[in-house]
Scaffold this active site. Structure first.
Site, PDB file in Angstrom:
ATOM      1  N   GLY A  20       0.791  -1.230   0.000  1.00  0.00           N
ATOM      2  CA  GLY A  20       0.000   0.000   0.000  1.00  0.00           C
ATOM      3  C   GLY A  20       0.821   1.275   0.000  1.00  0.00           C
ATOM      4  O   GLY A  20       1.876   1.356  -0.641  1.00  0.00           O
ATOM      5  N   ASP A  40       6.493  -3.801   9.645  1.00  0.00           N
ATOM      6  CA  ASP A  40       5.111  -4.238   9.399  1.00  0.00           C
ATOM      7  C   ASP A  40       4.844  -5.533  10.176  1.00  0.00           C
ATOM      8  O   ASP A  40       5.778  -6.229  10.569  1.00  0.00           O
ATOM      9  CB  ASP A  40       4.896  -4.507   7.895  1.00  0.00           C
ATOM     10  CG  ASP A  40       3.439  -4.397   7.471  1.00  0.00           C
ATOM     11  OD1 ASP A  40       3.116  -3.450   6.731  1.00  0.00           O
ATOM     12  OD2 ASP A  40       2.626  -5.252   7.889  1.00  0.00           O
ATOM     13  N   ASP A  64       4.164  -6.256  15.765  1.00  0.00           N
ATOM     14  CA  ASP A  64       2.829  -5.696  15.991  1.00  0.00           C
ATOM     15  C   ASP A  64       3.038  -4.376  16.740  1.00  0.00           C
ATOM     16  O   ASP A  64       3.420  -4.372  17.922  1.00  0.00           O
ATOM     17  CB  ASP A  64       1.990  -6.671  16.815  1.00  0.00           C
ATOM     18  CG  ASP A  64       0.603  -6.111  17.103  1.00  0.00           C
ATOM     19  OD1 ASP A  64       0.359  -4.898  16.841  1.00  0.00           O
ATOM     20  OD2 ASP A  64      -0.247  -6.884  17.588  1.00  0.00           O
ATOM     21  N   ASN A  91       2.651   5.155   9.230  1.00  0.00           N
ATOM     22  CA  ASN A  91       1.661   4.848   8.184  1.00  0.00           C
ATOM     23  C   ASN A  91       0.808   3.628   8.507  1.00  0.00           C
ATOM     24  O   ASN A  91      -0.305   3.507   7.984  1.00  0.00           O
ATOM     25  CB  ASN A  91       2.429   4.640   6.863  1.00  0.00           C
ATOM     26  CG  ASN A  91       1.580   4.003   5.790  1.00  0.00           C
ATOM     27  OD1 ASN A  91       0.731   4.657   5.198  1.00  0.00           O
ATOM     28  ND2 ASN A  91       1.795   2.715   5.544  1.00  0.00           N
ATOM     29  N   TYR A 156     -12.488   4.227  14.015  1.00  0.00           N
ATOM     30  CA  TYR A 156     -11.435   4.681  13.085  1.00  0.00           C
ATOM     31  C   TYR A 156     -11.341   6.204  13.084  1.00  0.00           C
ATOM     32  O   TYR A 156     -10.251   6.768  13.218  1.00  0.00           O
ATOM     33  CB  TYR A 156     -11.742   4.161  11.681  1.00  0.00           C
ATOM     34  CG  TYR A 156     -10.734   4.582  10.633  1.00  0.00           C
ATOM     35  CD1 TYR A 156      -9.434   4.075  10.639  1.00  0.00           C
ATOM     36  CD2 TYR A 156     -11.082   5.470   9.613  1.00  0.00           C
ATOM     37  CE1 TYR A 156      -8.509   4.451   9.672  1.00  0.00           C
ATOM     38  CE2 TYR A 156     -10.165   5.846   8.636  1.00  0.00           C
ATOM     39  CZ  TYR A 156      -8.883   5.336   8.673  1.00  0.00           C
ATOM     40  OH  TYR A 156      -7.968   5.712   7.713  1.00  0.00           O
ATOM     41  N   PRO A 186      -5.035  11.107   3.288  1.00  0.00           N
ATOM     42  CA  PRO A 186      -5.347  10.596   1.949  1.00  0.00           C
ATOM     43  C   PRO A 186      -6.865  10.439   1.775  1.00  0.00           C
ATOM     44  O   PRO A 186      -7.631  10.524   2.741  1.00  0.00           O
ATOM     45  CB  PRO A 186      -4.698   9.216   1.932  1.00  0.00           C
ATOM     46  CG  PRO A 186      -3.984   9.052   3.228  1.00  0.00           C
ATOM     47  CD  PRO A 186      -4.568  10.037   4.184  1.00  0.00           C
TER      48      PRO A 186
HETATM   49  N1  LIG Z   1      -6.242   3.381   1.485  1.00  0.00           N
HETATM   50  C1  LIG Z   1      -7.136   4.232   1.902  1.00  0.00           C
HETATM   51  O1  LIG Z   1      -8.253   4.277   1.374  1.00  0.00           O
HETATM   52  C2  LIG Z   1      -6.809   5.173   3.035  1.00  0.00           C
HETATM   53  C3  LIG Z   1      -7.549   6.376   3.150  1.00  0.00           C
HETATM   54  C4  LIG Z   1      -7.243   7.252   4.180  1.00  0.00           C
HETATM   55  C5  LIG Z   1      -6.229   6.945   5.069  1.00  0.00           C
HETATM   56  N2  LIG Z   1      -5.530   5.782   4.930  1.00  0.00           N
HETATM   57  C6  LIG Z   1      -4.466   5.511   5.915  1.00  0.00           C
HETATM   58  O2  LIG Z   1      -3.234   5.272   5.234  1.00  0.00           O
HETATM   59  C7  LIG Z   1      -2.459   4.326   5.965  1.00  0.00           C
HETATM   60  C8  LIG Z   1      -2.027   3.195   5.043  1.00  0.00           C
HETATM   61  O3  LIG Z   1      -3.173   2.650   4.423  1.00  0.00           O
HETATM   62  P1  LIG Z   1      -3.095   1.583   3.250  1.00  0.00           P
HETATM   63  O4  LIG Z   1      -4.278   1.819   2.419  1.00  0.00           O
HETATM   64  O5  LIG Z   1      -1.742   1.525   2.648  1.00  0.00           O
HETATM   65  O6  LIG Z   1      -3.382   0.265   4.113  1.00  0.00           O
HETATM   66  P2  LIG Z   1      -2.972  -1.240   3.831  1.00  0.00           P
HETATM   67  O7  LIG Z   1      -3.944  -2.073   4.609  1.00  0.00           O
HETATM   68  O8  LIG Z   1      -2.854  -1.501   2.373  1.00  0.00           O
HETATM   69  O9  LIG Z   1      -1.542  -1.312   4.518  1.00  0.00           O
HETATM   70  C9  LIG Z   1      -1.420  -1.104   5.911  1.00  0.00           C
HETATM   71  C10 LIG Z   1      -0.241  -1.888   6.421  1.00  0.00           C
HETATM   72  O10 LIG Z   1      -0.212  -1.702   7.848  1.00  0.00           O
HETATM   73  C11 LIG Z   1       0.145  -2.942   8.423  1.00  0.00           C
HETATM   74  N3  LIG Z   1      -0.346  -3.028   9.795  1.00  0.00           N
HETATM   75  C12 LIG Z   1      -1.632  -3.057  10.214  1.00  0.00           C
HETATM   76  N4  LIG Z   1      -1.694  -3.204  11.543  1.00  0.00           N
HETATM   77  C13 LIG Z   1      -0.410  -3.269  11.990  1.00  0.00           C
HETATM   78  C14 LIG Z   1       0.177  -3.424  13.265  1.00  0.00           C
HETATM   79  N5  LIG Z   1      -0.570  -3.588  14.369  1.00  0.00           N
HETATM   80  N6  LIG Z   1       1.522  -3.455  13.349  1.00  0.00           N
HETATM   81  C15 LIG Z   1       2.291  -3.333  12.237  1.00  0.00           C
HETATM   82  N7  LIG Z   1       1.788  -3.172  10.991  1.00  0.00           N
HETATM   83  C16 LIG Z   1       0.447  -3.148  10.872  1.00  0.00           C
HETATM   84  C17 LIG Z   1      -0.513  -3.984   7.541  1.00  0.00           C
HETATM   85  O11 LIG Z   1       0.081  -5.268   7.679  1.00  0.00           O
HETATM   86  C18 LIG Z   1      -0.351  -3.376   6.155  1.00  0.00           C
HETATM   87  O12 LIG Z   1       0.817  -3.845   5.494  1.00  0.00           O
HETATM   88  C19 LIG Z   1      -3.323   3.874   7.146  1.00  0.00           C
HETATM   89  O13 LIG Z   1      -2.935   4.587   8.301  1.00  0.00           O
HETATM   90  C20 LIG Z   1      -4.727   4.242   6.717  1.00  0.00           C
HETATM   91  O14 LIG Z   1      -5.583   4.478   7.817  1.00  0.00           O
HETATM   92  C21 LIG Z   1      -5.795   4.896   3.941  1.00  0.00           C
END
Ligand SMILES: NC(=O)c1ccc[n+]([C@@H]2O[C@H](COP(=O)([O-])OP(=O)(O)OC[C@H]3O[C@@H](n4cnc5c(N)ncnc54)[C@H](O)[C@@H]3O)[C@@H](O)[C@H]2O)c1
Length: 250
Positions: A20, A40, A64, A91, A156, A186
């Protein structure tokens, strides 16, 4: 496209770096000259390969980030690998929809833990190293959903609202040490998490509400994150920048 050398000599920790936004951010920071520590829950092998292809050093750590003991363990490994940390991109996150009538306290706490507590724990882990170098950049991922009437996002949105408060307060406390702290919002984007938690139909619907009418991708926030983690943003701190195709207006 040639990337500018805005991050040469820096060491950046990127959380949620197995895919991501995290992979996209880590890869571009490396192209701009930073060595990367990719943290991660899951293996971040793809990200490490992309960083090495960009000619930079990379270390993948699995933890974690809601667990203080696991964060403590990787802190030692991070410092052993690089000696110091200059940049933290907070992130890691998860955005499950939860019906407020069904939501219990344990699930509320779990979602706070992933989206907010992890940012606190990681900032505490690396800010001493930034203070030692009299330079640091912390960029915290929030969300444009905070400005929208989206159902079933109580835990959230509460956590991401907390991220903005955390960002503002931490910016004040760390400014004397040359450390800036900012947040990025984002839009709903086609990352693995976006596809799982939001789904293609809603991604298209959100895109239709944006000024720029296409679904956000992992790379759409990268330029903003690079700016906020470079020397160029030295006088910018405590801010929240919305990089969402022009949906939420602040
Ligand atoms: N994609 C969207 O639509 C969106 C929109 C607004 C905000 N965001 C924010 O952007 C950030 C990244 O989102 P994304 O879309 O790339 O998400 P994603 O789910 O594709 O990737 C998130 C990553 O975080 C890791 N993760 C989750 N919990 C964890 C933990 N406890 N310890 C370590 N790693 C952990 C996951 O394994 C994953 O690889 C997040 O904070 C999300 O809230 C995303």
């Amino acid at each position: 496209m040639n990337s500018p050398s805005t991050h040469t000599g820096r060491v950046a920790v990127v959380t949620g770096a197995a895919g991501g936004f995290g992979t996209a951010i880590a890869t571009e920071l490396a192209r701009r000259g930073a060595d990367i520590i990719a943290v991660d829950l899951n293996p971040a092998d793809k990200t490490v390969a992309a960083v090495q292809e960009a000619g930079r050093k990379a270390l993948a750590l699995q933890a974690d980030l809601t667990d203080p003991q696991q964060v403590e363990a990787i802190t030692a490994e991070m410092l052993e690998f690089a000696g110091h940390v200059d940049i933290l991109i907070n992130n890691a996150g998860a955005f499950p929809f939860r019906d407020i009538w069904e939501l219990d306290f344990a699930e509320w706490k779990r979602i706070q833990g992933i989206n907010l507590d992890s940012q606190f724990l990681m900032a505490k882990a690396v800010m001493g190293s930034m203070r030692d170098g009299s330079w640091g950049r912390i960029v915290n991922l929030a969300s444009n959903s905070l400005g929208l009437a989206v159902r079933d996002m109580v835990p959230y949105m509460a956590a991401k609202g907390g991220v903005i408060g955390f960002t503002r307060a931490l910016a004040t406390d760390l400014a004397p040490h040359g450390i800036t702290v900012n947040a990025v919002c984002p839009t709903a984007s086609s990352t693995p998490g976006g596809k799982d938690f939001i789904g293609d139909e809603v991604l298209e619907m959100v895109a239709g509400m944006q000024a720029i009418k296409r679904v956000g991708t992992a790379t759409d926030i990268v330029g903003t994150v690079c700016f906020l983690s470079s020397d160029d943003s030295a006088f910018v701190t405590g801010q929240t920048i919305v990089a969402d195709g022009g949906l939420m207006r602040v």
